[in-house]
Scaffold this motif. Structure first.
Motif, PDB file in Angstrom:
ATOM      1  N   GLY A 105     -23.431 -12.586  -7.656  1.00 31.01           N
ATOM      2  CA  GLY A 105     -21.989 -12.391  -7.604  1.00 31.01           C
ATOM      3  C   GLY A 105     -21.422 -11.592  -8.753  1.00 31.01           C
ATOM      4  N   SER A 106     -20.172 -11.179  -8.587  1.00 34.56           N
ATOM      5  CA  SER A 106     -19.443 -10.491  -9.643  1.00 34.56           C
ATOM      6  C   SER A 106     -18.882 -11.509 -10.635  1.00 34.56           C
ATOM      7  CB  SER A 106     -18.308  -9.656  -9.045  1.00 34.56           C
ATOM      8  OG  SER A 106     -17.346 -10.496  -8.406  1.00 34.56           O
ATOM      9  N   GLN A 107     -18.290 -11.031 -11.700  1.00 35.84           N
ATOM     10  CA  GLN A 107     -17.780 -11.911 -12.736  1.00 35.84           C
ATOM     11  C   GLN A 107     -16.515 -12.641 -12.289  1.00 35.84           C
ATOM     12  OE1 GLN A 107     -16.984  -8.316 -15.117  1.00 35.84           O
ATOM     13  NE2 GLN A 107     -15.160  -9.391 -15.866  1.00 35.84           N
TER      14      GLN A 107
ATOM     15  N   TYR B   6     -19.909 -10.753  -3.624  1.00 32.89           N
ATOM     16  CA  TYR B   6     -21.339 -11.047  -3.622  1.00 32.89           C
ATOM     17  C   TYR B   6     -22.113  -9.966  -2.869  1.00 32.89           C
ATOM     18  CZ  TYR B   6     -20.169 -15.730  -5.258  1.00 32.89           C
ATOM     19  OH  TYR B   6     -19.706 -16.792  -6.003  1.00 32.89           O
ATOM     20  N   GLN B   7     -23.386  -9.862  -3.230  1.00 38.54           N
ATOM     21  CA  GLN B   7     -24.299  -9.004  -2.501  1.00 38.54           C
ATOM     22  C   GLN B   7     -25.648  -9.687  -2.405  1.00 38.54           C
ATOM     23  OE1 GLN B   7     -25.088  -5.280  -4.475  1.00 38.54           O
ATOM     24  NE2 GLN B   7     -25.410  -6.206  -6.469  1.00 38.54           N
TER      25      GLN B   7
ATOM     26  N   THR C 130     -23.286 -15.131   4.064  1.00 37.59           N
ATOM     27  CA  THR C 130     -24.499 -14.315   4.144  1.00 37.59           C
ATOM     28  C   THR C 130     -25.340 -14.721   5.352  1.00 37.59           C
ATOM     29  OG1 THR C 130     -24.517 -14.155   1.720  1.00 37.59           O
ATOM     30  CG2 THR C 130     -26.536 -13.542   2.882  1.00 37.59           C
ATOM     31  N   TYR C 131     -25.513 -16.018   5.537  1.00 36.62           N
ATOM     32  CA  TYR C 131     -26.305 -16.519   6.661  1.00 36.62           C
ATOM     33  C   TYR C 131     -25.675 -16.110   7.992  1.00 36.62           C
ATOM     34  CZ  TYR C 131     -28.679 -19.874   9.736  1.00 36.62           C
ATOM     35  OH  TYR C 131     -29.406 -20.456  10.747  1.00 36.62           O
TER      36      TYR C 131
ATOM     37  N   THR D  84     -27.050  -5.334  -0.015  1.00 39.46           N
ATOM     38  CA  THR D  84     -26.118  -5.472   1.103  1.00 39.46           C
ATOM     39  C   THR D  84     -24.919  -6.311   0.685  1.00 39.46           C
ATOM     40  OG1 THR D  84     -27.915  -5.348   2.710  1.00 39.46           O
ATOM     41  CG2 THR D  84     -25.831  -6.289   3.471  1.00 39.46           C
ATOM     42  N   ALA D  85     -23.716  -5.792   0.896  1.00 40.13           N
ATOM     43  CA  ALA D  85     -22.505  -6.529   0.543  1.00 40.13           C
ATOM     44  C   ALA D  85     -22.315  -7.705   1.487  1.00 40.13           C
ATOM     45  CB  ALA D  85     -21.293  -5.609   0.602  1.00 40.13           C
ATOM     46  N   VAL D  86     -21.878  -8.838   0.924  1.00 44.61           N
ATOM     47  CA  VAL D  86     -21.608 -10.028   1.726  1.00 44.61           C
ATOM     48  C   VAL D  86     -20.134 -10.015   2.120  1.00 44.61           C
ATOM     49  CG1 VAL D  86     -21.605 -12.550   1.767  1.00 44.61           C
ATOM     50  CG2 VAL D  86     -23.396 -11.316   0.508  1.00 44.61           C
ATOM     51  N   GLN D  87     -19.872 -10.128   3.405  1.00 44.12           N
ATOM     52  CA  GLN D  87     -18.500 -10.123   3.916  1.00 44.12           C
ATOM     53  C   GLN D  87     -17.957 -11.550   3.901  1.00 44.12           C
ATOM     54  OE1 GLN D  87     -17.168  -7.138   4.450  1.00 44.12           O
ATOM     55  NE2 GLN D  87     -19.191  -6.263   3.975  1.00 44.12           N
TER      56      GLN D  87
END
Length: 341
Positions: free
Chosen positions: A223-225, A85-86, A201-202, A73-76
């Motif tokens: 997370g991504s780079q 982040y996911q 996320t929370y 799930t993607a984090v908004q």
């Protein structure tokens, strides 16, 4: 990402050249064993009673945190983070490394190095010369007044270039954080980035299921780079040692986050995060670049890559932190190494 011209040639040559230049008291108990100390992270400033859990003597939370979140799930984060982040366990991003002097000239994105060519007598002679320079440089480390006398990690990485046959290498990212101001900035800002993602996320999960707000919950994020070396938040190494050892590189963070509901009415949830920072760097030399400190062209060592007398390789490093803060106040977090380092 490759470093920005960390040829070690001129620096070693410079070092070699320079070298040629009455009250009775009860017997006190034996002292406690010394405890190894380490510099604190810059954001380790909150009272110790808030570090890593409840204060001494406070009741330990008895409820087992509920595992929440759907992997992938993607984090908004609404633009509040540098990385994307996911939800889910650690997942290495698709980090692209160039191949230096072995890069396909027709495709800069080709991950496969081109074949090497057979070395000639002059190539073997050049390799022998670099071996002598490396030994001389090692002998001069720590000698007062000698230029470039504090680059032990830079020498280790170059040694692996000559003798590692292309095998991956693991280095101490804690040492980079401890000995280079840029390393501390990378740790502080990447931690803050992951804290922001944890809060997002929370909030996202509570919005989907409000009943979770009154329960301790736990989840993972990855997370991504993040490129290190091209921004004020994630600056290029300041010391010659780490410019030569890793230079510009990539980091990415993963974390397990546990959130406890407020202990008093109107209070804020408490976040506890076990975070791992993962670092990667491709050690090689690049056409058209040169050493920052000496101006030695990368081509001086690039020829060793082309003839197989030196081998590019990938450096890996990690560090871990336990981070605690109250929701909405990530800047007031406390942080300590995991594992007592």
């Amino acid at each position: 990402m490759s470093r920005i011209g960390e040829s070690i040639g001129g620096a070693i040559a410079a070092r070699v050249q320079q070298a040629l230049t009455p009250q009775v008291r009860p017997t006190p108990p034996p002292p406690a064993a010394p405890v190894a100390s380490r510099p604190s992270d810059t954001f380790e400033s909150a009272p110790a009673t808030r570090r890593g859990g409840p204060a001494l003597g406070a009741p330990t939370p008895t409820a087992t945190p509920t595992q929440v979140g759907t992997s992938g799930t993607a984090v908004q984060t609404n633009g509040n983070t540098v990385a994307d982040y996911q939800v889910g366990p650690p997942r290495r991003p698709d980090i692209h490394h160039d191949n230096g002097f072995l890069q396909n000239p027709n495709d800069p994105n080709d991950p496969n190095p081109i074949p090497t060519e057979s070395p000639g007598l002059s190539d073997y002679a050049a390799r022998a010369e670099w071996e002598v320079k490396l030994r001389g440089a090692r002998a001069l480390q720590g000698v007062p007044g000698v230029p470039h006398n504090d680059i032990p990690d830079g020498l280790d990485t170059y040694d692996h270039f000559l003798h590692g046959n292309g095998a991956d290498r693991h280095f101490d990212y804690e040492r980079f954080v401890r000995t280079d101001p840029a390393g501390q900035a990378v740790l502080t800002n990447s931690t803050r980035d992951t804290q922001q993602a944890a809060e997002a996320t929370y909030n996202q999960m509570i919005a989907q299921d409000p009943s979770l707000a009154g329960k301790p919950v736990t989840f993972q994020i990855t997370g991504s780079q993040i490129g290190v070396g091209s921004s004020e938040q994630f600056p290029y190494p300041e010391t010659e040692n780490w410019q030569k050892a890793i230079g510009g590189h990539n980091v990415w963070n993963s974390a397990t986050v546990t959130v406890y509901p407020p202990e008093t009415p109107g209070g804020k949830p408490r976040f506890e995060m076990d975070m791992t920072l993962h670092a990667e760097d491709r050690y090689n030399f690049n056409p058209g670049q040169q050493d920052i400190n000496t101006g030695t062209p990368d081509a001086a060592n690039g020829r060793l890559e082309q003839t197989g007398l030196g081998h590019q390789y990938t450096n890996y490093g990690t560090l871990q932190r336990h981070v605690t803060w109250d929701q909405g106040s990530p800047e007031n977090a406390t942080s300590r190494p995991i594992g007592g380092r």
